[in-house]
Enzyme design. Structure first.
Site, PDB file in Angstrom:
ATOM      1  CB  CYS A   1      -0.980  -0.002   1.172  1.00 45.38           C
ATOM      2  SG  CYS A   1      -0.273   0.197   2.810  1.00 45.38           S
TER       3      CYS A   1
ATOM      4  NE  ARG B   1      -4.582   1.142   1.618  1.00 43.82           N
ATOM      5  CZ  ARG B   1      -4.485   1.805   0.479  1.00 43.82           C
ATOM      6  NH1 ARG B   1      -5.383   1.590  -0.471  1.00 43.82           N
ATOM      7  NH2 ARG B   1      -3.510   2.657   0.275  1.00 43.82           N
TER       8      ARG B   1
ATOM      9  CG  ASP C   1      -5.467   4.845   2.985  1.00 38.96           C
ATOM     10  OD1 ASP C   1      -5.537   4.401   4.149  1.00 38.96           O
ATOM     11  OD2 ASP C   1      -4.549   5.588   2.600  1.00 38.96           O
TER      12      ASP C   1
END
Length: 156
Positions: free
Chosen positions: A3, A9, A120
């Site tokens: 990420c 994440r 996100d």
């Protein structure tokens, strides 16, 4: 698992995949790591909210520390799984042509999840962290199914 900053994440995806691989008896056959396309948080643990939400589902992220994608990652790993289109594009720009085939989105394995990316949760509310876990669990299960049916690569 990749990420942007490697604190929400991708560490969640790393933790989920490690746990699911262990449950499937594949932990010794698959190497799992996570990184960020940006070096904003290198050396930091995962976001406290990510850790708390993951812990409620039985995943321990506490030992992880953020790192940035390294050029060697493109050769070293069989798959580099981006959480979204933006991070995939950043990886594609940086990845040598010989390794482009290794780049995918994690959600390519999330059959039936109804989402192309893992959004996100950083600037959102608690529900965003649960949504990340839902999507990541679905995608990790799909990835394990694919690895099981195609044979997991052996790393010596």
């Amino acid at each position: 698992m990749i990420c942007m900053g490697n604190i929400c994440r991708s560490p969640t995806a790393e933790g989920v995949l490690r746990a699911r691989l262990a449950a499937a008896g594949l932990a010794d056959r698959v190497r799992v790591d996570s990184a960020g396309t940006h070096a904003y948080h290198v050396g930091e643990p995962p976001d406290e909210r990510s850790q708390a939400h993951a812990a409620r589902r039985g995943y321990d992220l506490s030992a992880q520390r953020a790192r940035a994608v390294d050029d060697d990652d493109f050769e070293r790993f069989d798959l580099l799984l981006a959480m979204d289109w933006d991070n995939l594009a950043l990886l594609q720009e940086r990845c040598p042509p010989a390794y482009q085939r290794k780049l995918k989105r994690l959600m390519e394995f999330g059959r039936g999840a109804g989402c192309e990316v893992v959004p996100d949760p950083y600037y959102g509310d608690a529900a965003g962290f649960d949504r990340v876990l839902d999507l990541v669990e679905a995608a990790c299960d799909g990835l394990i199914d694919e690895l099981s049916s195609s044979g997991t690569p052996r790393r010596e």
